[in-house]
Design a protein around this motif. Structure first.
Motif, PDB file in Angstrom:
ATOM      1  N   CYS A   1       0.006   3.689   3.433  1.00  0.00           N
ATOM      2  CA  CYS A   1       0.365   3.358   4.816  1.00  0.00           C
ATOM      3  C   CYS A   1       1.610   2.476   4.902  1.00  0.00           C
ATOM      4  O   CYS A   1       2.094   2.227   5.999  1.00  0.00           O
ATOM      5  CB  CYS A   1      -0.816   2.717   5.544  1.00  0.00           C
ATOM      6  SG  CYS A   1      -1.320   1.127   4.907  1.00  0.00           S
TER       7      CYS A   1
ATOM      8  N   HIS B   1      -7.282  -0.583  -0.063  1.00  0.00           N
ATOM      9  CA  HIS B   1      -6.787  -1.208   1.166  1.00  0.00           C
ATOM     10  C   HIS B   1      -7.913  -1.180   2.189  1.00  0.00           C
ATOM     11  O   HIS B   1      -7.874  -0.458   3.178  1.00  0.00           O
ATOM     12  CB  HIS B   1      -5.544  -0.453   1.656  1.00  0.00           C
ATOM     13  CG  HIS B   1      -4.793  -1.193   2.705  1.00  0.00           C
ATOM     14  ND1 HIS B   1      -3.743  -0.640   3.387  1.00  0.00           N
ATOM     15  CD2 HIS B   1      -4.936  -2.459   3.186  1.00  0.00           C
ATOM     16  CE1 HIS B   1      -3.277  -1.519   4.260  1.00  0.00           C
ATOM     17  NE2 HIS B   1      -3.980  -2.627   4.154  1.00  0.00           N
TER      18      HIS B   1
ATOM     19  N   CYS C   1       0.866  -1.181   0.000  1.00  0.00           N
ATOM     20  CA  CYS C   1       0.000   0.000   0.000  1.00  0.00           C
ATOM     21  C   CYS C   1       0.904   1.234   0.000  1.00  0.00           C
ATOM     22  O   CYS C   1       1.685   1.434   0.930  1.00  0.00           O
ATOM     23  CB  CYS C   1      -0.923   0.023   1.225  1.00  0.00           C
ATOM     24  SG  CYS C   1      -1.921   1.538   1.300  1.00  0.00           S
TER      25      CYS C   1
ATOM     26  N   CYS D   1      -5.853   1.200   5.636  1.00  0.00           N
ATOM     27  CA  CYS D   1      -6.071   2.649   5.633  1.00  0.00           C
ATOM     28  C   CYS D   1      -7.313   3.061   4.844  1.00  0.00           C
ATOM     29  O   CYS D   1      -7.754   4.201   4.949  1.00  0.00           O
ATOM     30  CB  CYS D   1      -4.837   3.360   5.081  1.00  0.00           C
ATOM     31  SG  CYS D   1      -4.508   3.046   3.339  1.00  0.00           S
TER      32      CYS D   1
HETATM   33 ZN   LIG Z   1      -3.006   1.334   3.250  1.00  0.00          ZN
END
Ligand SMILES: [Zn+2]
Length: 117
Positions: free
Chosen positions: A9, A58, A6, A62
């Motif tokens: 994050c 995600h 990701c 997040c």
């Molecule tokens: Zn994320």
């Protein structure tokens, strides 16, 4: 199992933590467009055996959307990046070109896409 980084994050997220959102880099058509343009935007999608650009969320992290460049044949991931761009970052394009000679990112008609040659 597909594992994607990701870009927001920083987590290496397993596929079960993510939600697929379909093809990335679609050109949007709305009111005022031709029937053919709107039909293409709504229904026509690439389904390549090879390099593909996808939207992922995600969802169990997040919650943000991002893009992933990967090979649908080998499941190799070339990289992930922000969903706020209209083309993959140059470093990801260079990485794909190095591993898939002949592959280029370009414009075919009004539809910008990466293609295996
Ligand atoms: Zn994320």
């Amino acid at each position: 199992m597909l594992i994607l980084h990701c870009p927001y994050c920083g987590v290496m997220a397993e596929e079960t933590e993510l939600h697929a959102g379909g093809e990335a880099h679609l050109k949007r058509f709305g009111p005022g467009s031709s029937d053919e343009e709107f039909e293409g935007y709504l229904f026509h999608r690439e389904n390549p055996k090879g390099v593909h650009f996808e939207r992922w969320r995600h969802v169990n992290g997040c919650g943000k959307w991002f893009h992933a460049a990967r090979c649908t044949n080998t499941l190799e991931v070339f990289g992930t990046y922000s969903a706020q761009v209209t083309a993959p970052p140059q470093e990801i394009q260079d990485k794909i070109s190095a591993k898939r000679p002949g592959w280029t990112w370009g414009t075919w008609g009004d539809d910008p896409k990466g293609r295996d040659q």
